[in-house]
Structures are given as C-alpha cells and as structure tokens.
Design a protein around this motif. Structure first.
Motif, PDB file in Angstrom:
ATOM      1  N   GLY A 197      13.537 -16.573  82.755  1.00 48.23           N
ATOM      2  CA  GLY A 197      13.599 -15.234  82.238  1.00 48.23           C
ATOM      3  C   GLY A 197      15.022 -14.564  82.935  1.00 48.23           C
ATOM      4  O   GLY A 197      15.229 -13.264  82.780  1.00 48.23           O
ATOM      5  N   TYR A 198      15.803 -15.415  83.309  1.00 47.76           N
ATOM      6  CA  TYR A 198      17.009 -14.783  84.040  1.00 47.76           C
ATOM      7  C   TYR A 198      18.049 -13.946  83.168  1.00 47.76           C
ATOM      8  O   TYR A 198      18.812 -13.339  83.579  1.00 47.76           O
ATOM      9  CB  TYR A 198      17.607 -15.811  85.187  1.00 47.76           C
ATOM     10  N   SER A 199      18.358 -14.649  82.013  1.00 44.23           N
ATOM     11  CA  SER A 199      18.990 -14.197  81.067  1.00 44.23           C
ATOM     12  C   SER A 199      18.724 -12.568  80.667  1.00 44.23           C
ATOM     13  O   SER A 199      19.630 -11.769  80.601  1.00 44.23           O
ATOM     14  CB  SER A 199      19.278 -14.865  79.851  1.00 44.23           C
ATOM     15  N   LEU A 200      17.486 -12.337  80.552  1.00 50.99           N
ATOM     16  CA  LEU A 200      16.843 -10.999  80.170  1.00 50.99           C
ATOM     17  C   LEU A 200      16.923 -10.264  81.511  1.00 50.99           C
ATOM     18  O   LEU A 200      17.528  -9.291  81.405  1.00 50.99           O
ATOM     19  CB  LEU A 200      15.604 -11.177  79.776  1.00 50.99           C
ATOM     20  N   ALA A 201      16.459 -10.757  82.697  1.00 50.19           N
ATOM     21  CA  ALA A 201      16.509  -9.845  83.710  1.00 50.19           C
ATOM     22  C   ALA A 201      17.996  -9.596  84.267  1.00 50.19           C
ATOM     23  O   ALA A 201      18.415  -8.409  84.511  1.00 50.19           O
ATOM     24  CB  ALA A 201      16.152 -10.798  85.049  1.00 50.19           C
ATOM     25  N   ARG A 202      19.093 -10.451  84.188  1.00 49.50           N
ATOM     26  CA  ARG A 202      20.351 -10.090  84.401  1.00 49.50           C
ATOM     27  C   ARG A 202      20.752  -8.986  83.191  1.00 49.50           C
ATOM     28  O   ARG A 202      21.579  -8.102  83.792  1.00 49.50           O
ATOM     29  CB  ARG A 202      21.440 -11.292  84.317  1.00 49.50           C
ATOM     30  N   LYS A 203      20.439  -9.217  82.121  1.00 51.94           N
ATOM     31  CA  LYS A 203      20.818  -7.903  81.146  1.00 51.94           C
ATOM     32  C   LYS A 203      20.365  -6.978  81.648  1.00 51.94           C
ATOM     33  O   LYS A 203      21.165  -5.736  81.505  1.00 51.94           O
ATOM     34  CB  LYS A 203      20.620  -8.553  79.680  1.00 51.94           C
ATOM     35  N   LEU A 204      18.930  -6.680  81.805  1.00 51.37           N
ATOM     36  CA  LEU A 204      18.381  -5.272  82.228  1.00 51.37           C
ATOM     37  C   LEU A 204      18.811  -4.956  83.536  1.00 51.37           C
ATOM     38  O   LEU A 204      19.270  -3.531  83.663  1.00 51.37           O
ATOM     39  CB  LEU A 204      16.974  -5.452  82.519  1.00 51.37           C
TER      40      LEU A 204
END
Length: 349
Positions: A197-204
């Motif tokens: 989930g790091y792509s979403l986490a980094r975006k948020l």
C-alpha cells in the motif's frame, strides 16, 4: 580493421560499470552470506548456482515451496531517508511468511539488487539486512545478483527482489481444504504497513498532507518516516509452533490486496469469511491516512493490512490449543471473525 595504438581507449568503467569496486563489494557480501549458512548448503558463494541438500531424515516426503517478491515503493521512502539497513529484512520476512502459510520451513534465499551506479556502503547495508533476517529465520543466503546498470535507474536508487525456497512434508501441507463453517479466524498483529500500500500511503502522506519523512505527527506519536519504515514482521517463529501443535486449517499472509483479497485465496468452495471490524487494534497510521484522504473503508481494507499481518483459520475444537500456543509465544492475537456458508468472499460487519 587496424587498431590505432594512439586512439583513446574506452573501458567498461568509462561506461559506468566499475568491476573492481563491484568485486570489493562482493567480497563483503560473501562474508555476510557465510554467517547464514546451514548444514544443507553445499556450495560456495560465487558459483553459477547455489547447491542445497534437503534433509531426507527430517522429511519423509519433502515438497519444495518457492516464492518471489520485491519491496515495492517502500524503497522510495528508504531513499528519501537514506536508510538502507531494514529493507533487506522487509524482503526476507515477506518471502518467509508467503511460504509459511503453506506450512513450509524456509531453506534458502537469493537476492537481486540492481542499481545505476553501485554505492558499496549502500549495497552492504541492504545485504546486511538480508543476511540478518535470513539468520533469524533459519534460512541460508546462498547466492544473489548485484547488477550495475548505468542509465537504467535514477541516481541513488535501486531495486530489490528476492527468491525463497522452503520445504514441507507432503502430508503436512496447509491447503485450506479442511476449512469448515464455524471455524474461528484469528488475526496476528502487524506492526504497520509491512510492505504493501506504499503508493497510496506516499500519496496521502507526502502529496496530500505535505509531510516529509521528518515530520512529527501527534496522532502517530512519531515521525512519518519512522512509521513507514517499520520492518515487515516475520511470523515464522510462532507459525512453526502452531503447525507443530497441528491447530490451523488455513493461513493467509495479508499483503497487497489486504484482508479482502488475501483471505479468499485459502478458502475452499462453499465457504466465506465474516470479519468483525473493531475486534482488533488498528494502528493509528491507518486511521490517520483514511482521514487525510477521506478514503472509503472498502478501499482501506483492500489496500492495507489494517493492523493484521497474518490470519489463521482454526477449527473451534482446537481454538483453546491455538490460544495457549500463541500466549506462550507472547504473540498478540485477536479473534476477528468466523467461517460461514458462502462463495469464497470476505464480508465485514
């Protein structure tokens, strides 16, 4: 064609690949790998292939179980923080958990580290993390590949992947085929995002909230970077005990796809799972990310582990036994749901 002796010569190093520097790094890697060797290892580091002998006395009908994975965009956070000592353990532990769910004990591991320009200190830190985690899991690091590819990766970036082989006795393979209506689902705590989930986490966190890895966030009681870099946990030490006690019907490693997509992978036809939201402690990082992006619950559960890194399906008759094994091992477990009639789906209540 005649060779002009006065013409400038071009070497591999001119193209960006320094063989001598690579060799020095490999000598250091060899030493780190040696520390993980078990009695099954038959080869030296540096051959074209790694040799490993399976213990025929320990396994009457040995079945090999293999898996391959990468660290994903968690590496982007590692680059930003210049922290390279933990991603190796992320890789190993992820792979170990992936084969453990089928009942397999890890035998050996191989890594693939690719970068534009090899920075020896960084490569050593990464491999050291791999070596330490292999040793903790009783797994031998028997080989790997360090590839230097100028112009292929951004400066100071690398990619990391790993391959594991484990073994399980054929009658002891965990397939999930005995999962039955009424079985209990237990969840083992994760310590954060692990590696999904790091792509979403980094975006948020970095784009929506404009945090940097150094930002201290009250809700997290810590810095964003530290929270994101918590090492993917290995469940092998406790799973080994549960398998020996013969008290699980199925196991699911909660990785990319969250509970929603990983639990159905081990459910047989005719059953579904009901997960009771609120029956376990969700680490604050997940709540915080949900609030930052107003992320729908369904999306959260399909992207992140939400605080549960491993799910166990336990027959109700063996529930007490499983609980005592977990307590003795000091492993935090939650009763999070049940198996019901259905068609291999996860429902949340």
């Amino acid at each position: 064609m005649a060779h002009d002796p006065n013409a400038a010569t071009i070497t591999y190093a001119d193209a960006g690949v320094d063989i001598e520097r690579g060799n020095r790094t490999k000598r250091r890697i060899k030493y780190l790998a040696h520390k993980t060797f078990t009695k099954g290892v038959l080869s030296e580091i540096g051959g074209f292939g790694g040799l490993f002998s399976v213990d025929k006395e320990k396994y009457a009908d040995p079945v090999l179980v293999s898996s391959v994975d990468g660290v994903g965009t968690k590496l982007k956070v590692a680059f930003a923080m210049n922290l390279h000592s933990t991603v190796g353990a992320d890789l190993v532990n992820h792979c170990v958990n992936d084969i453990a769910v089928q009942g397999a004990a890890p035998l050996f591991f191989m890594d693939y580290l690719a970068t534009g320009t090899l920075v020896p200190e960084v490569a050593e830190k990464v491999i050291e993390g791999i070596s330490t985690a292999c040793k903790q899991n009783g797994c031998a690091l028997i080989g790997g590949e360090t590839a230097e590819m100028p112009g292929f990766y951004a400066e100071n970036e690398y990619d990391l992947a790993g391959f594991i082989v484990g073994v399980v006795d054929r009658p002891r393979i965990i397939t999930g085929e005995t999962v039955a209506i009424g079985d209990v689902i237990l969840g083992l705590a994760s310590n954060g995002l692990h590696t999904n989930g790091y792509s979403l986490a980094r975006k948020l966190l970095f784009e929506v909230a404009h945090y940097t890895p150094e930002t201290y966030v009250n809700e997290l009681k810590g810095k964003v970077g530290n929270e994101l870099m918590r090492t993917h946990k290995t469940y092998w030490p406790v799973l080994k005990k549960l398998l020996a006690a013969d008290c699980v019907s199925a196991l699911a490693h909660v990785t990319g796809g969250g509970i929603t997509e990983n639990l159905p992978r081990v459910l047989p036809k005719g059953v579904s799972a009901v997960i009771e939201v609120g029956s376990w402690t969700v680490p604050p990082i997940f709540e915080h990310m949900r609030d930052l992006g107003n992320v729908p619950q369904e999306e959260m559960f399909r992207t992140f582990n939400m605080g549960l890194g491993m799910l166990l399906v336990v027959p109700s008759a063996k529930f007490k036994k499983a609980q005592s094994v977990l307590e003795r091992a000091g492993e935090k477990a939650f009763t999070v749901g049940r198996i019901v009639k259905g068609d291999r789906k996860v429902m949340y209540t």
